[in-house]
Write a protein that holds these residues in place. Structure first.
Motif, mmCIF file in Angstrom:
data_model
loop_
_atom_site.group_PDB
_atom_site.id
_atom_site.type_symbol
_atom_site.label_atom_id
_atom_site.label_comp_id
_atom_site.label_asym_id
_atom_site.label_seq_id
_atom_site.Cartn_x
_atom_site.Cartn_y
_atom_site.Cartn_z
ATOM 1 N N LEU A 125 -2.857 4.191 20.406
ATOM 2 C CA LEU A 125 -2.450 3.351 19.308
ATOM 3 C C LEU A 125 -1.803 2.124 20.008
ATOM 4 C CD1 LEU A 125 -1.492 6.002 16.465
ATOM 5 C CD2 LEU A 125 -3.592 4.181 16.645
ATOM 6 N N THR A 126 -0.931 2.510 21.062
ATOM 7 C CA THR A 126 -0.326 1.370 21.822
ATOM 8 C C THR A 126 -1.158 0.309 22.498
ATOM 9 O OG1 THR A 126 1.590 2.775 22.598
ATOM 10 C CG2 THR A 126 1.535 1.013 23.627
ATOM 11 N N GLU A 127 -2.397 0.980 23.051
ATOM 12 C CA GLU A 127 -3.527 0.027 23.527
ATOM 13 C C GLU A 127 -3.949 -0.599 22.399
ATOM 14 O OE1 GLU A 127 -7.593 0.556 25.735
ATOM 15 O OE2 GLU A 127 -6.578 2.249 25.493
ATOM 16 N N LEU A 128 -4.008 -0.292 21.151
ATOM 17 C CA LEU A 128 -4.508 -1.155 19.960
ATOM 18 C C LEU A 128 -3.668 -2.475 19.755
ATOM 19 C CD1 LEU A 128 -6.701 -1.106 17.820
ATOM 20 C CD2 LEU A 128 -5.145 0.010 16.364
ATOM 21 N N ASP A 129 -2.295 -1.990 19.938
ATOM 22 C CA ASP A 129 -1.192 -3.084 20.012
ATOM 23 C C ASP A 129 -1.650 -4.306 20.876
ATOM 24 O OD1 ASP A 129 0.621 -2.504 17.945
ATOM 25 O OD2 ASP A 129 1.681 -1.389 19.379
ATOM 26 N N ALA A 130 -2.253 -3.780 22.228
ATOM 27 C CA ALA A 130 -2.567 -4.712 23.122
ATOM 28 C C ALA A 130 -3.662 -5.461 23.205
ATOM 29 C CB ALA A 130 -2.524 -3.816 24.385
ATOM 30 N N ILE A 131 -4.846 -5.078 22.190
ATOM 31 C CA ILE A 131 -5.901 -5.829 22.120
ATOM 32 C C ILE A 131 -5.874 -6.288 20.627
ATOM 33 C CG2 ILE A 131 -7.216 -4.328 23.644
ATOM 34 C CD1 ILE A 131 -8.218 -2.760 21.159
ATOM 35 N N ALA A 132 -4.872 -6.598 19.730
ATOM 36 C CA ALA A 132 -4.852 -7.133 18.510
ATOM 37 C C ALA A 132 -3.590 -7.889 18.332
ATOM 38 C CB ALA A 132 -5.219 -6.085 17.335
ATOM 39 N N ASP A 133 -3.816 -8.899 17.846
ATOM 40 C CA ASP A 133 -2.668 -9.811 17.281
ATOM 41 C C ASP A 133 -2.018 -9.551 15.971
ATOM 42 O OD1 ASP A 133 -2.569 -11.394 19.686
ATOM 43 O OD2 ASP A 133 -4.381 -12.191 18.922
ATOM 44 N N ILE A 134 -3.038 -8.881 14.995
ATOM 45 C CA ILE A 134 -2.622 -8.601 13.689
ATOM 46 C C ILE A 134 -3.423 -7.448 13.404
ATOM 47 C CG2 ILE A 134 -2.636 -9.227 11.343
ATOM 48 C CD1 ILE A 134 -2.326 -12.039 12.240
ATOM 49 N N ILE A 135 -2.884 -6.348 12.738
ATOM 50 C CA ILE A 135 -3.583 -5.182 12.491
ATOM 51 C C ILE A 135 -3.459 -5.107 10.816
ATOM 52 C CG2 ILE A 135 -3.643 -2.823 12.382
ATOM 53 C CD1 ILE A 135 -2.639 -2.694 15.251
ATOM 54 N N ILE A 136 -4.230 -5.177 9.943
ATOM 55 C CA ILE A 136 -4.391 -5.133 8.727
ATOM 56 C C ILE A 136 -4.846 -3.669 8.244
ATOM 57 C CG2 ILE A 136 -5.182 -5.623 6.342
ATOM 58 C CD1 ILE A 136 -5.936 -8.268 7.699
ATOM 59 N N VAL A 137 -3.712 -3.111 7.629
ATOM 60 C CA VAL A 137 -3.909 -1.534 6.887
ATOM 61 C C VAL A 137 -4.453 -1.507 5.617
ATOM 62 C CG1 VAL A 137 -2.922 0.752 6.555
ATOM 63 C CG2 VAL A 137 -2.227 -0.803 8.772
ATOM 64 N N ASP A 138 -5.580 -1.124 5.380
ATOM 65 C CA ASP A 138 -6.014 -1.127 3.939
ATOM 66 C C ASP A 138 -5.778 0.206 3.080
ATOM 67 O OD1 ASP A 138 -7.315 -1.885 1.658
ATOM 68 O OD2 ASP A 138 -9.455 -1.450 2.245
ATOM 69 N N THR A 139 -4.774 0.204 2.419
ATOM 70 C CA THR A 139 -4.422 1.516 1.739
ATOM 71 C C THR A 139 -5.263 1.924 0.640
ATOM 72 O OG1 THR A 139 -2.952 0.822 0.316
ATOM 73 C CG2 THR A 139 -2.185 1.022 2.536
ATOM 74 N N GLY A 140 -5.143 3.131 0.046
ATOM 75 C CA GLY A 140 -5.837 3.483 -1.243
ATOM 76 C C GLY A 140 -4.816 2.899 -2.141
ATOM 77 N N ALA A 141 -5.315 2.792 -3.540
ATOM 78 C CA ALA A 141 -4.542 2.314 -4.638
ATOM 79 C C ALA A 141 -3.781 3.291 -5.320
ATOM 80 C CB ALA A 141 -5.449 1.761 -5.734
ATOM 81 N N GLY A 142 -2.452 3.059 -5.952
ATOM 82 C CA GLY A 142 -1.697 3.785 -6.694
ATOM 83 C C GLY A 142 -0.482 4.310 -5.848
ATOM 84 N N ILE A 143 -0.007 5.521 -6.502
ATOM 85 C CA ILE A 143 1.307 5.969 -6.142
ATOM 86 C C ILE A 143 1.282 7.362 -5.273
ATOM 87 C CG2 ILE A 143 2.666 4.608 -7.453
ATOM 88 C CD1 ILE A 143 2.952 7.082 -9.232
ATOM 89 N N ALA A 144 -0.121 7.705 -4.852
ATOM 90 C CA ALA A 144 -0.224 8.886 -4.159
ATOM 91 C C ALA A 144 0.782 9.068 -2.840
ATOM 92 C CB ALA A 144 -1.831 9.074 -3.534
ATOM 93 N N ASP A 145 1.026 10.176 -2.490
ATOM 94 C CA ASP A 145 1.978 10.491 -1.475
ATOM 95 C C ASP A 145 1.212 9.848 -0.056
ATOM 96 O OD1 ASP A 145 3.522 12.054 -2.881
ATOM 97 O OD2 ASP A 145 3.015 13.805 -2.263
ATOM 98 N N ALA A 146 -0.084 9.838 0.032
ATOM 99 C CA ALA A 146 -0.619 9.299 1.383
ATOM 100 C C ALA A 146 -0.218 7.752 1.309
ATOM 101 C CB ALA A 146 -2.035 9.638 1.225
ATOM 102 N N VAL A 147 -0.357 7.096 0.191
ATOM 103 C CA VAL A 147 -0.288 5.802 0.005
ATOM 104 C C VAL A 147 1.188 5.319 0.525
ATOM 105 C CG1 VAL A 147 -0.322 3.478 -1.394
ATOM 106 C CG2 VAL A 147 -2.072 5.217 -1.465
#
Length: 289
Positions: A125-147
């Protein structure tokens, strides 16, 4: 030394003299409000500004990103965790070289992994930091614990709301649940609202003012307005053709709106807010110890 402390030490070691990506988490109080569309089109607009962008699809069970990209990923985060794939091997490259990582169910199981597994994942994941300037996390909708786990780990949250009363109500419910979460940091989290599917630009401000009135009265948290995306038949057409409208028709009303919102997100103050993807996941894992 417990596992949580070991993980923190791993992250500190991996982050020494390494670049960190900016993580934007896109969410909504209810489904069907254009959350994934927003994530994809902002990614395209960031690419037009020369930013390297990767989207993490964390909406388990709904493969919205890959459908809108018109592609099927060969691998997901589970393959990183259990099959020994590298982070670069599980990235699918979409329109305009926007990277895409399918979360699968891998993120949910991260809290049960051994120290060696976690060390391997954090290094990748640290390598992902090195190959991207911006990471967009698309979560689920609502108030589930995972979200909520994703939201409390994020320093920047983009909340997608429409003028529908149910969308406004559900957005408030999400903010209320987030505000009550024991690990939510009001001081280190920016929540910004985007009004989607408005008829007029002023309608977006009306939606924000309605929501902000109750947020200001009942919740002790920072909340701001980014802008509005209008109803647009060209956007609907682009979705049907599985091409981002910002790529297919840059002059469409919605494309221009996404361009404006992306520009606001790229101001100097915002660019300085970088926490990195490894640190983002450390919050998720540590919170479940």
């Amino acid at each position: 030394m417990d596992q949580a402390e070991q993980l923190r030490n791993i992250i500190k070691a991996e982050n020494v003299q390494r670049p960190m990506a900016r993580v934007l988490t896109v969410t909504s109080g209810k489904g069907g409000v254009g959350k994934s569309n927003t994530a994809i089109n902002l990614a395209i607009q960031f690419r037009k500004q020369g930013q390297r962008v990767i989207i993490l699809d964390a909406d388990f069970g709904l493969a919205n990103i890959e459908i809108m990209f018109g592609t099927v990923p060969k691998h997901n985060l589970c393959d990183l965790i259990y099959q020994g794939k590298s982070i670069r091997e599980i990235i699918t490259w979409g329109p305009m070289d926007v990277g895409f990582v399918s979360g699968g169910s891998g993120i949910v199981g991260m809290s049960n992994l051994s120290r060696d597994y976690l060390a391997y994942i954090i290094k990748n994941l640290t390598e992902l930091d090195a190959i991207a300037d911006i990471i967009i996390v698309d979560t689920g909708a609502g108030i589930a614990d995972a979200v909520l786990e994703f939201l409390v780990a994020s320093g920047e949250i983009l909340l997608i709301t429409t003028p529908e009363p149910t969308s406004i109500t559900d957005s408030y419910s999400l903010l209320k649940a987030l505000n009550r979460h024991p690990r939510f940091s009001r001081e280190h989290t920016l929540v910004k609202m985007i009004a989607n599917r408005v008829e007029e630009e002023e309608e977006g401000e009306i939606v924000f003012n309605k929501l902000n009135a109750v947020v200001s009265r009942y919740l002790n948290m920072s909340f701001s307005y980014l802008g509005a995306v209008p109803q647009d038949s060209r956007l609907a057409k682009a979705v049907m053709q599985q091409v981002p409208v910002s790529q297919q028709n840059p002059n469409a009303k919605s494309s221009i709106a996404y361009e404006s919102i992306a520009a606001k997100l790229m101001n100097k103050e915002a660019i300085a807010r970088k926490r990195g993807m490894a640190a983002f996941f450390s919050h998720i894992v540590n919170g479940k110890k």
